[in-house]
Design a protein around this motif. Structure first.
Motif: not given
Length: 114
Positions: A21, A33, A52, A69-72, A75-77, A94, A96
């Motif tokens: 994470s 990311m 994005s 995967s991402r959870d905007n 604010n997590r990848v 990580c 960005g």
């Protein structure tokens, strides 16, 4: 300024799974990311990136085993790593970025034993 903090690394046997994470201190919805890794004595290499817009790209060495995967909203990848191999052992970073900025985390160690 955006700070990135990785977590989820550890020691796992070959064939096992880990989920990494990356938590960002600010909004990431405009950022591409990615996850990179660096093994001892080797150059840092790309593992997977997600645009994005949510489009993923993978290194050939991890295709079919890793999922980014991402959870905007949070604010997590994430990087789901399955069927791990000893050659996956590395520090995972990580990243960005957008055209004017790039940020890196401090890394998390992943060790896969045979």
């Amino acid at each position: 300024q955006v700070q990135l903090v990785e977590s989820g690394g550890g020691l796992v046997q070959a064939g096992g799974s880990l989920r990494l994470s990356c938590a960002a201190s600010g909004d990431i919805f405009r950022f591409n990311m990615g996850w990179y890794r660096q093994a001892p004595g080797k150059q840092r290499e790309l593992v997977a990136i997600i645009s994005s817009g949510g489009i993923p790209t993978y290194a050939d060495s991890v295709k079919g085993r890793f999922t980014i995967s991402r959870d905007n909203a949070a604010n997590r990848v994430f990087l789901q790593m399955n069927s791990l191999k000893p050659e996956d052992t590395a520090v995972y970073y990580c990243r960005g970025w957008k055209p004017t900025n790039t940020y890196w985390g401090q890394g998390t160690q992943v060790t896969v034993s045979s």
